[in-house]
Design a protein around this motif. Sequence first.
Motif, PDB file in Angstrom:
ATOM      1  N   THR B 299       0.751  -1.140  -0.066  1.00 37.69           N
ATOM      2  CA  THR B 299      -0.096  -0.028  -0.023  1.00 37.69           C
ATOM      3  C   THR B 299       0.794   1.187   0.033  1.00 37.69           C
ATOM      4  OG1 THR B 299      -1.361  -1.119   1.622  1.00 37.69           O
ATOM      5  CG2 THR B 299      -1.919   1.134   1.150  1.00 37.69           C
ATOM      6  N   PHE B 346     -10.465   2.702   8.896  1.00 36.85           N
ATOM      7  CA  PHE B 346     -11.503   3.002   7.923  1.00 36.85           C
ATOM      8  C   PHE B 346     -11.161   4.255   7.069  1.00 36.85           C
ATOM      9  CE2 PHE B 346     -14.976   6.206   7.232  1.00 36.85           C
ATOM     10  CZ  PHE B 346     -15.711   5.599   6.146  1.00 36.85           C
ATOM     11  N   VAL B 347     -10.373   5.240   7.841  1.00 37.11           N
ATOM     12  CA  VAL B 347      -9.982   6.432   7.053  1.00 37.11           C
ATOM     13  C   VAL B 347      -8.815   5.988   5.980  1.00 37.11           C
ATOM     14  CG1 VAL B 347      -8.668   8.633   7.220  1.00 37.11           C
ATOM     15  CG2 VAL B 347     -10.538   8.390   8.784  1.00 37.11           C
ATOM     16  N   TYR B 348      -7.924   5.000   6.489  1.00 34.71           N
ATOM     17  CA  TYR B 348      -6.953   4.438   5.750  1.00 34.71           C
ATOM     18  C   TYR B 348      -7.433   3.921   4.370  1.00 34.71           C
ATOM     19  CZ  TYR B 348      -2.642   1.548   5.085  1.00 34.71           C
ATOM     20  OH  TYR B 348      -1.638   1.068   4.612  1.00 34.71           O
ATOM     21  N   GLY B 349      -8.355   3.058   4.577  1.00 36.82           N
ATOM     22  CA  GLY B 349      -8.975   2.483   3.494  1.00 36.82           C
ATOM     23  C   GLY B 349      -9.525   3.356   2.485  1.00 36.82           C
ATOM     24  N   VAL B 350     -10.185   4.516   3.020  1.00 41.95           N
ATOM     25  CA  VAL B 350     -10.884   5.480   2.302  1.00 41.95           C
ATOM     26  C   VAL B 350      -9.891   6.321   1.350  1.00 41.95           C
ATOM     27  CG1 VAL B 350     -12.092   7.761   2.072  1.00 41.95           C
ATOM     28  CG2 VAL B 350     -12.948   5.572   3.450  1.00 41.95           C
ATOM     29  N   VAL B 351      -8.704   6.478   1.996  1.00 39.07           N
ATOM     30  CA  VAL B 351      -7.655   7.091   1.445  1.00 39.07           C
ATOM     31  C   VAL B 351      -7.136   6.127   0.272  1.00 39.07           C
ATOM     32  CG1 VAL B 351      -4.842   7.797   1.690  1.00 39.07           C
ATOM     33  CG2 VAL B 351      -6.823   8.725   3.362  1.00 39.07           C
ATOM     34  N   VAL B 353      -8.710   4.096  -1.312  1.00 40.11           N
ATOM     35  CA  VAL B 353      -9.493   3.784  -2.526  1.00 40.11           C
ATOM     36  C   VAL B 353      -9.569   5.272  -3.321  1.00 40.11           C
ATOM     37  CG1 VAL B 353     -12.132   3.922  -3.344  1.00 40.11           C
ATOM     38  CG2 VAL B 353     -11.199   2.303  -1.111  1.00 40.11           C
ATOM     39  N   LEU B 354      -9.587   6.092  -2.694  1.00 41.97           N
ATOM     40  CA  LEU B 354      -9.346   7.484  -3.294  1.00 41.97           C
ATOM     41  C   LEU B 354      -8.123   7.581  -4.124  1.00 41.97           C
ATOM     42  CD1 LEU B 354     -10.819  10.032  -0.715  1.00 41.97           C
ATOM     43  CD2 LEU B 354     -11.937   9.265  -2.741  1.00 41.97           C
TER      44      LEU B 354
END
Lengths: 444, 387
Positions: B299, B346-351, B353-354
């Motif tokens: 990642t 959660f934020v990590y995942g969102v980052v 995906v973005l």
Amino acid sequence: MIRRSRRSALAAAIAAAALVLSACGAGGRPAEGSGGEGASAAVGITDTSVKIGAHFPLTGVAAPGYSEIPTGAKAYFDFVNAAGGVNGRKIDYVFRDDAYNPTQTSQVVNELVLQDQVFALLSGLGTPTHSAVLDYLNSEGVPDLFVSSGSLLWDQPAKNPQTFGWQPDYEIEGKIVGQYVAQNFPQAKVGLFLQDDDFGRDGELGARRYLDAQIVGAERYTPGNTDVAPQIAALQAAGADLVIGFNVPSYTALSQLQSLRLNYRPQWIYSNVGSDPGLVGSLLARFSQGAVTDAGLLDGVITTEYLPGVDTPDNPWTQMFQRVWNEHGGDGELTNYRIYGMSQAYTFVQALQAAGPNPTRQSLVQAVERAGAQFQGPWVAPFRFSADRHAGISGVEVTRITGGKTESLTPVLVTDNGDAPITQSASRPTTPPANGIPAVPVAG
Amino acid sequence: MAQQIDRTGTPAAERAPAAAAPSAAAPGPGRRFAALRRRMPRSTFGRHALITLAALVAVVLVLELTSPFRNSQFATMSYYAIAAAGLTVLTGLNGQISLGHGALMAVGAYTTGLLLTGDGGLPLPVVMLVAAAVTALVGAVVGAAAARLHGPYLAGATLALAVAVPGLAIYFDTALGGEQGLPVASPHVPSWFADAVYFLSANETPTAKYLAYVGWGTLLLVLLLLANLMAARTGRVWRAVRDDEVAAELAGIRLGRVRVLAFVVSAACAGLAGAVLGIVVRLAAPSGFTIVLSLGLLTAVVVGGLGSLVGALLGSALLVFLPPAVTNIGIGAGLDGTQAAQLAPFVYGVVLVLVMLLAPSGAVGVTKKLWNRSRKNRRGPSTRRTG
């Protein structure tokens, strides 16, 4: 030529930079040594507050159940703070997530000690996780109270003077279970189902003191490998009709499902760690994809207890914790894990009181050593704290799970590591103080 | 070709100090930048060495000026960055994917734990070199197998490595400490080092800061060597293999050998990273080297910008600094501790995906694109580059 002059210009610039740097610096050390250790006495404590930290698995595989412990502790500290705190100090409780990963434990404990500047660490959870920070906390002189694990690692006052255990260690639990089986199931062929680390090893050590002749097989599983079929089949093949499990809750569920599949029905005994009916029930439902819906499989299972549980709502301690949870808890019900956290918080309040009106890190540790053995609370047997011992609760009672509740099979039995005899506890059941807050005199 | 390679190698390394300390080499308007570049030494190694030196000064400044906790975070970042740098070379330059770098780090960490015995044992640099060598050996074996595999099959094989290696530590529990892990003796701060730091900054050197120095020293050395490797013939060959196997083979490149070499270099970096991890965490335990670690490294490499060393740095900074920052923001916003902790993944995942949606070439890719666009506006079309 031009290039060369550029190089020398560059060299000059670097030299100048180095000069400037060294000019900013001290150039040399003053004669007296550094005051490092002594100066840290006032970290994390003021006249109105004391800050303590903890590491727990709040996310990841170990989170179910264990992540509820700090919410219980927090509720109890809020309860104490609402009543004015300890000696006028509010307890500021910070808990951080390590996802049960020692690498992250080391990071979050750095954060707690260096960034949050906690006065002490309370009830960090897990044997592999907490051993990653054991040396660090002791070399920094941070009190490391009441580790949430029954490993014998926390009882090494000569090597780790700051670290204290809390719950009964797995060895004495193994001894008490072993004696109970030897007395009540003298004909049983005993199998052992063990987690392949200190947990299983210490438990086996204790159990073998009384059961060595009766044990027909010992099977070990490695945490993370969810296939326990070989182990259960081996126990079945060895003819074990009584199995003692020193395992975590998820492996209680896995071993139950596997023996169901093999139509293997021995008398199961699980250590306290692996037997919480609420958690095991939900894990059973998840692992079996709904085929098994509750902890009914656990009916008749024998286990041990050292704290009152939510299944005994009449117990005065449970009632007190229920009141605390109703007033200061967050979402969700009171659970056995929350009671565990509250009981640890209750112990910490006593330790802080015993350390006197102006506690330092050193006096807190000394107070637990001097007064810890007299602390009274929901636990069934006293702690074994002294200057030479940092071991936790000294006994358990053997119980049976029936219909989601537990019934006592023995009185509280106390013992110690090694060949110390098992005796019936002399202390009577305690009742909580009316206001729910202990009042311990200053340790002399 | 020469021009293109020169550029591919350089900007990555050039911005390295900028990442460490914004003041070091802020890219100004294009012309001034070009002038700056002309002043750089002509030889690639000289240029990289100069930048490394500047970065070293920046590192010293940052470590001396930040709190002990930040120091410990920088120490953590250093081992992620070392491993990510190795991985970005393997994946970005040579086109091989690896989900097993966490396991290779475990090899390095366990080697360190076994060799580093408090007093009187081998000195730390020797132990770290041995850890890198042992891991390189493991990398050679894995690489030999990996050289025959492609795409998902390669991912699968390295995934097996990630799953199997922690299991070995549990199986040989008497030697390797089992589930509880192998304690790693934390090195003492050498007195000459503490004196030198005190001489420069009048600051004492606690262990956390010393470990950060060790980590960043190792990291800068690794970056210097990798930057050179990328700019040299080896790097060109790796890129050739990545871009078109048939063409590379026609040009006389032996694919298998090149792939194994890339894996060995990458594994040696992972081994060093593991060694640094071992001394920073003071423990090598199986639960620290799960597949999550391998995926985290991948990642970091992807978010930062595949194939770029600066990208590896940025990505590992994200891995280390984002979760606690998010947790603290969560607590500040009134969430309780558990919810705040759950916010971080959660934020990590969102980052992630973005980044995948909006900037698939990662942070460095986006910066390059913007940079090229501003240059194009000024002086017309510029050459398009990959990597």
